[in-house]
Design an enzyme around this catalytic site. Structure first.
Site, PDB file in Angstrom:
ATOM      1  N   HIS A 152      68.154  42.711  10.105  1.00  0.00           N
ATOM      2  CA  HIS A 152      67.810  43.143  11.478  1.00  0.00           C
ATOM      3  C   HIS A 152      67.755  41.883  12.193  1.00  0.00           C
ATOM      4  O   HIS A 152      67.362  41.329  11.957  1.00  0.00           O
ATOM      5  CB  HIS A 152      66.407  44.146  11.625  1.00  0.00           C
ATOM      6  CG  HIS A 152      65.130  43.257  11.174  1.00  0.00           C
ATOM      7  ND1 HIS A 152      64.833  42.491  11.849  1.00  0.00           N
ATOM      8  CD2 HIS A 152      64.713  43.525  10.137  1.00  0.00           C
ATOM      9  CE1 HIS A 152      63.360  42.301  11.080  1.00  0.00           C
ATOM     10  NE2 HIS A 152      62.999  42.410  10.066  1.00  0.00           N
ATOM     11  N   CYS A 168      62.150  42.669   4.291  1.00  0.00           N
ATOM     12  CA  CYS A 168      63.206  42.823   5.109  1.00  0.00           C
ATOM     13  C   CYS A 168      63.819  41.205   5.737  1.00  0.00           C
ATOM     14  O   CYS A 168      63.225  40.228   4.896  1.00  0.00           O
ATOM     15  CB  CYS A 168      63.069  43.320   6.745  1.00  0.00           C
ATOM     16  SG  CYS A 168      62.475  45.224   6.287  1.00  0.00           S
TER      17      CYS A 168
END
Length: 197
Positions: A152, A168
């Protein structure tokens, strides 16, 4: 090679096996800035080609590769998950979202309730300041479905080149937008294991 390339730098990554995968060799990158840190995405030629049209995350180098045919790849500078939160393995892109909304996982709320509990019910709508940034690729496995791992965006360039996230991989917003446009649904994603202490 792309026009941003001004000098040759060897980027050596020891590749290991993850989730039954074995890839070995050295990758050579054409870069114009030292590693780690924010560099412009660059088109490179790999000394050991990766299968085409896959995302490969090398956490020790803080680099993400989007592999192309003919032994080439786009390379991006990233941040990765903190120790104990990074999950090496094989995934696929199960969803893609622009300016995604964000809700912390139960594990995040348990680890840091003072920071995340306020978002437990309604989450945070997409937009500037949202932890998922401008775009997100959602990582799935056949067994688990949505793993709650994401590739992301972030509006915090100082976090690039560091192990700071809740598992992440993050790119600055303009770079995740480029990657998002390159990577299709169902693309294979390999999060390689950490090798350094």
């Amino acid at each position: 090679m792309n026009a941003l390339t001004t000098r040759r730098t060897a980027l050596k990554l020891g590749l290991a096996s993850a989730a039954g995968l074995a890839v070995s060799g050295l990758l050579r990158a054409q870069t114009s800035a030292p590693v780690p840190g924010v560099i412009p995405p660059q088109l490179i030629r790999l000394a050991t080609p990766l299968p085409a049209n896959e995302v490969h995350v090398f956490p020790d180098a803080y680099r993400l590769f989007w592999s192309l045919p003919d032994g080439q790849a786009w390379i991006y500078a990233i941040r990765v998950g903190r120790d104990g939160l990074y999950e090496p393995g094989e995934y696929y892109v199960g969803a893609k979202k622009e300016w995604p909304s964000w809700t912390p996982t139960p594990g995040m709320i348990e680890r840091e309730p003072e920071k995340y509990e306020k978002y437990a019910d309604g989450g945070m709508p997409g937009g500037p300041g949202n932890p998922l940034g401008a775009r997100a690729l959602y990582l799935f496995t056949p067994e688990r479905g949505d793993t709650f791992l994401r590739i992301h965006g972030t509006d915090d360039p100082a976090s690039i080149g560091r192990a700071v996230s809740n598992g992440c991989a993050g790119l600055i917003n303009d770079q995740i937008t480029q990657l998002y446009n390159q990577v299709p649904m169902d693309a294979r994603v390999v999060l390689h294991p950490k090798r350094l202490d």
